[in-house]
Design a protein around this motif. Structure first.
Motif, short mmCIF file in Angstrom:
data_model
loop_
_atom_site.label_atom_id
_atom_site.label_comp_id
_atom_site.label_asym_id
_atom_site.label_seq_id
_atom_site.Cartn_x
_atom_site.Cartn_y
_atom_site.Cartn_z
N LEU A 43 0.85 -1.19 0.00
CA LEU A 43 0.00 0.00 0.00
C LEU A 43 0.89 1.24 0.00
N PRO A 44 0.63 2.18 -0.92
CA PRO A 44 1.50 3.35 -0.99
C PRO A 44 1.23 4.32 0.14
N GLY A 45 2.18 5.20 0.38
CA GLY A 45 1.96 6.26 1.34
C GLY A 45 1.15 7.38 0.70
N PRO A 46 0.53 8.22 1.51
CA PRO A 46 -0.28 9.32 0.97
C PRO A 46 0.57 10.37 0.28
N HIS A 47 -0.04 11.10 -0.63
CA HIS A 47 0.66 12.17 -1.31
C HIS A 47 -0.33 13.28 -1.65
N ARG A 48 0.21 14.46 -1.90
CA ARG A 48 -0.63 15.58 -2.29
C ARG A 48 -0.79 15.60 -3.81
N VAL A 49 -2.00 15.93 -4.25
CA VAL A 49 -2.30 16.07 -5.66
C VAL A 49 -2.63 17.53 -5.93
N VAL A 50 -1.90 18.15 -6.84
CA VAL A 50 -2.11 19.56 -7.15
C VAL A 50 -2.83 19.68 -8.48
N LEU A 51 -4.08 20.13 -8.43
CA LEU A 51 -4.91 20.30 -9.62
C LEU A 51 -5.43 21.74 -9.65
N PRO A 52 -5.54 22.33 -10.82
CA PRO A 52 -5.95 23.73 -10.92
C PRO A 52 -7.30 24.00 -10.25
N TYR A 63 -4.01 5.20 -8.52
CA TYR A 63 -5.06 4.28 -8.92
C TYR A 63 -4.42 3.07 -9.60
N THR A 64 -3.79 2.25 -8.77
CA THR A 64 -3.07 1.09 -9.28
C THR A 64 -2.88 0.09 -8.14
N GLY A 65 -2.46 -1.11 -8.47
CA GLY A 65 -2.07 -2.10 -7.48
C GLY A 65 -3.19 -2.52 -6.55
N PRO A 66 -2.84 -2.95 -5.32
CA PRO A 66 -3.84 -3.46 -4.38
C PRO A 66 -4.93 -2.45 -4.04
N ASP A 176 -13.81 8.81 -3.93
CA ASP A 176 -13.03 7.59 -4.08
C ASP A 176 -11.85 7.77 -5.03
N VAL A 177 -12.08 8.44 -6.18
CA VAL A 177 -11.04 8.61 -7.19
C VAL A 177 -11.07 10.06 -7.68
N VAL A 178 -9.90 10.64 -7.92
CA VAL A 178 -9.82 11.94 -8.58
C VAL A 178 -9.13 11.75 -9.93
N THR A 179 -9.70 12.34 -10.97
CA THR A 179 -9.11 12.27 -12.31
C THR A 179 -8.71 13.66 -12.79
N THR A 180 -9.70 14.53 -12.95
CA THR A 180 -9.42 15.91 -13.38
C THR A 180 -9.67 16.92 -12.27
N GLY A 181 -10.36 16.52 -11.22
CA GLY A 181 -10.73 17.44 -10.15
C GLY A 181 -12.05 18.15 -10.38
N ALA A 182 -12.76 17.83 -11.47
CA ALA A 182 -14.01 18.52 -11.78
C ALA A 182 -15.06 18.33 -10.69
N MET A 183 -15.20 17.13 -10.19
CA MET A 183 -16.19 16.87 -9.14
C MET A 183 -15.86 17.65 -7.87
N VAL A 202 -9.90 14.75 0.43
CA VAL A 202 -9.12 13.52 0.44
C VAL A 202 -9.80 12.51 -0.47
N VAL A 203 -8.99 11.68 -1.12
CA VAL A 203 -9.50 10.61 -1.97
C VAL A 203 -8.68 9.35 -1.72
N LEU A 204 -9.27 8.22 -2.06
CA LEU A 204 -8.52 6.97 -1.97
C LEU A 204 -7.47 6.89 -3.07
N CYS A 205 -7.90 7.13 -4.31
CA CYS A 205 -7.02 6.87 -5.46
C CYS A 205 -6.85 8.09 -6.34
N ASP A 206 -5.63 8.32 -6.74
CA ASP A 206 -5.26 9.41 -7.63
C ASP A 206 -5.08 8.86 -9.04
N ALA A 207 -6.04 9.21 -9.92
CA ALA A 207 -5.95 8.81 -11.32
C ALA A 207 -5.70 10.02 -12.22
N SER A 208 -5.15 11.09 -11.64
CA SER A 208 -4.88 12.29 -12.41
C SER A 208 -3.67 12.07 -13.32
#
Length: 222
Positions: A43-52, A63-66, A176-183, A202-208
């Motif tokens: 399981l990966p450690g948390p990270h920050r996602v920077v989206l406009p 958004y990968t692996g277990p 649950d998942v972030v892709t573009t940040g629109a939601m 906060v989200v579980l999975c980063d698919a950006s």
């Protein structure tokens, strides 16, 4: 649907569930409920996602692996037992005492899944209080397959707020998942319009896109 939840809970007690990440049989001495030792270690450690223009955002992992496998099992394949371990992973990013607001699902999607899966996760974060304040208006399309511009257009004015009598202070958005940040942008905008500030998300999975900058949180930010 009402009968499925008690039956599922009883089976969870009688039959230990397989690993959410790889499907391996449960280990008696596994380090975390829901995961075999190998997947727990992966399981990966948390990270920050920077989206406009999105709120300050942290993800439990890519958004990968277990993590991806467990989320899909919980969300799409009826593995309700994975709600608790996934909520535990998500809860590591949520400050104690926070008010968490789940991002809304389309009603049709929620019915197909037997309920709102993000809302269920929020209610299982034991050190936070879940407020289901948001909904989606009729006619909102599924965002799967839409590009960033189409996602933003689809969600423009689509999120509505069920305004409480005694609104909370700053809240934390959960998805649950972030892709573009629109939601997340649409949710934050709708809440701000009724005077409810968003402290972060906060989200579980980063698919950006992998071109977005990601950072490990500083101590105390988890």
């Amino acid at each position: 649907m009402a009968l499925r939840e008690p039956a599922s809970a009883l089976l969870d007690l009688l039959l230990p569930a397989a690993c959410g990440g790889c499907g391996a049989p449960p280990a008696r001495d596994g380090p975390r409920p829901g995961w075999c030792p190998e997947c727990a270690a992966a399981l990966p450690g948390p990270h920050r996602v920077v989206l406009p223009e999105a709120p300050v955002l942290y993800a439990a992992g890519r958004y990968t692996g277990p993590l991806r496998a467990a989320l899909l099992g919980y969300k799409e394949r009826g593995r309700r037992d994975l709600g608790r371990p996934l909520a535990a992973v998500l809860g590591e990013l949520v400050p104690a005492g926070a008010v968490v607001v789940p991002a809304p699902s389309r009603p049709a999607a929620a019915r197909a899944r037997g309920g709102d899966h993000v809302r269920r996760l929020c209610t299982r974060i034991g050190h936070a209080e879940a407020w289901p304040l948001l909904g989606l208006r009729r006619g909102t399309r599924d965002s799967l397959g839409l590009d960033a511009a189409a996602r933003a257009a689809n969600l423009a004015r689509a999120v509505h707020v069920r305004s409480p009598e005694n609104p909370p202070g700053a809240v934390v958005l959960v998805d649950d998942v972030v892709t573009t940040g629109a939601m997340l942008r649409a949710c934050a905008r709708a809440l701000a319009e009724v005077g409810i500030p968003v402290a972060g998300a906060v989200v579980l999975c980063d698919a950006s896109s992998r071109t977005d900058r990601r950072h490990r949180p500083a101590p105390g930010q988890r």
